[in-house]
Design a protein around this motif. Structure first.
Motif, short mmCIF file in Angstrom:
data_model
loop_
_atom_site.label_atom_id
_atom_site.label_comp_id
_atom_site.label_asym_id
_atom_site.label_seq_id
_atom_site.Cartn_x
_atom_site.Cartn_y
_atom_site.Cartn_z
N UNK A 6 -62.12 17.67 3.31
CA UNK A 6 -61.61 18.89 2.76
C UNK A 6 -61.06 19.80 3.85
N UNK A 7 -60.25 20.78 3.41
CA UNK A 7 -59.76 21.83 4.27
C UNK A 7 -59.90 23.14 3.50
N UNK A 8 -59.70 24.29 4.14
CA UNK A 8 -59.81 25.55 3.39
C UNK A 8 -58.84 25.66 2.21
N UNK A 9 -57.71 24.93 2.28
CA UNK A 9 -56.72 25.09 1.22
C UNK A 9 -56.68 23.92 0.24
N UNK A 10 -57.36 22.81 0.52
CA UNK A 10 -57.15 21.61 -0.29
C UNK A 10 -58.43 20.81 -0.47
N UNK A 11 -58.59 20.31 -1.71
CA UNK A 11 -59.71 19.42 -2.03
C UNK A 11 -59.20 18.35 -2.98
N UNK A 21 -53.41 24.91 -8.64
CA UNK A 21 -52.90 25.51 -7.41
C UNK A 21 -53.21 27.00 -7.43
N UNK A 22 -53.84 27.49 -6.37
CA UNK A 22 -54.07 28.92 -6.19
C UNK A 22 -53.05 29.46 -5.20
N UNK A 23 -53.26 30.68 -4.72
CA UNK A 23 -52.27 31.33 -3.85
C UNK A 23 -52.40 30.89 -2.40
N UNK A 24 -53.55 31.16 -1.80
CA UNK A 24 -53.79 30.81 -0.40
C UNK A 24 -55.29 30.93 -0.13
N UNK A 25 -55.80 30.21 0.86
CA UNK A 25 -57.21 30.36 1.21
C UNK A 25 -57.46 31.70 1.88
N UNK A 26 -58.67 32.21 1.70
CA UNK A 26 -59.08 33.46 2.33
C UNK A 26 -60.30 33.26 3.20
N UNK A 32 -66.33 28.27 4.35
CA UNK A 32 -66.95 27.11 3.68
C UNK A 32 -66.13 25.82 3.82
N UNK A 33 -64.92 25.93 4.38
CA UNK A 33 -64.01 24.79 4.57
C UNK A 33 -63.79 24.04 3.26
N UNK A 73 -52.13 28.32 4.84
CA UNK A 73 -52.74 29.09 5.92
C UNK A 73 -53.69 30.15 5.37
N UNK A 74 -54.79 30.37 6.09
CA UNK A 74 -55.78 31.37 5.67
C UNK A 74 -55.19 32.77 5.83
N UNK A 75 -55.32 33.58 4.78
CA UNK A 75 -54.91 34.99 4.82
C UNK A 75 -56.04 35.82 4.22
#
Length: 204
Positions: A6-11, A21-26, A32-33, A73-75
């Motif tokens: 996993x990554x912060x934006x994808x599972x 699909x959401x907007x972006x990871x925060x 929690x990755x 990208x995390x925002x």
């Protein structure tokens, strides 16, 4: 090269019928990755449970669901001068759409786009020349964060039967009533009218 999981934006999930699909990871996703790691993830689980309780077919569990973000990208506010969302012109960049297609492009039936950034990216996937063909349908819903569910523009102030959501004094009940309305909006876009609870008002 495979897609990291996993990554912060994808599972990556095991169900290919539906993805979200959401907007972006925060901040929570970075910590929690994994995507949808905070209240948004808990609200997603409630939404899936509602759909499953109505016996809607092909609805995965959270563990089976593929989750991505319009921007990888995390925002978050504290680190990005108050910014919490990507610009629209970021999410429609060719390299970003290619990345998003690699993650959700094989979804067979429904791509749920939660929030404005996700809807911009999802529709760009279907309409941008040169982007590989997708066979799924875009389903647009409000962002599943608490803020997204409570914002006036989400039009979630009435429950399925036209009653005021705010009249209920229990916050968890108010949240579930709003998510039930989101579920009905999903079913209408999917054309699955037979799974909508009897008595739900047409304007839901």
């Amino acid at each position: 090269m495979g897609i990291p999981n996993n990554t912060p934006h994808f599972e990556q999930g095991s169900n290919n019928d539906l993805a979200i699909v959401f907007s972006c990871p925060g901040w929570f996703e970075q910590f929690h990755v994994r995507p949808a790691a905070g209240e948004t993830g808990r609200n997603l689980e409630i939404l899936l449970e509602i759909l499953q309780s109505w016996q809607v077919p092909d609805v995965p569990s959270r563990a089976e669901l593929t989750i991505s973000n319009a921007w990888d990208q995390v925002i978050y506010e504290e680190a990005d001068s108050g910014r919490t969302l990507p610009e629209d012109n970021w999410v429609v960049r060719p390299e970003n759409l290619e990345r998003l297609w690699r993650e959700v492009g094989t979804t067979r039936k429904w791509l749920i786009c939660s929030g404005a950034s996700a809807q911009t990216a999802g529709n760009a996937l279907l309409s941008t020349p040169g982007t590989p063909t997708m066979s799924c349908k875009i389903i647009e819903i409000p962002h599943l964060s608490n803020q997204g569910l409570n914002t006036r523009s989400a039009l979630l102030n009435k429950d399925l039967f036209g009653n005021s959501v705010a009249a209920n004094k229990q916050s968890h009940v108010r949240k579930r009533r709003r998510l039930e309305v989101v579920a009905v909006r999903m079913l209408r876009q999917m054309g699955l009218y037979g799974y909508i609870p009897l008595g739900a008002i047409e304007s839901t």
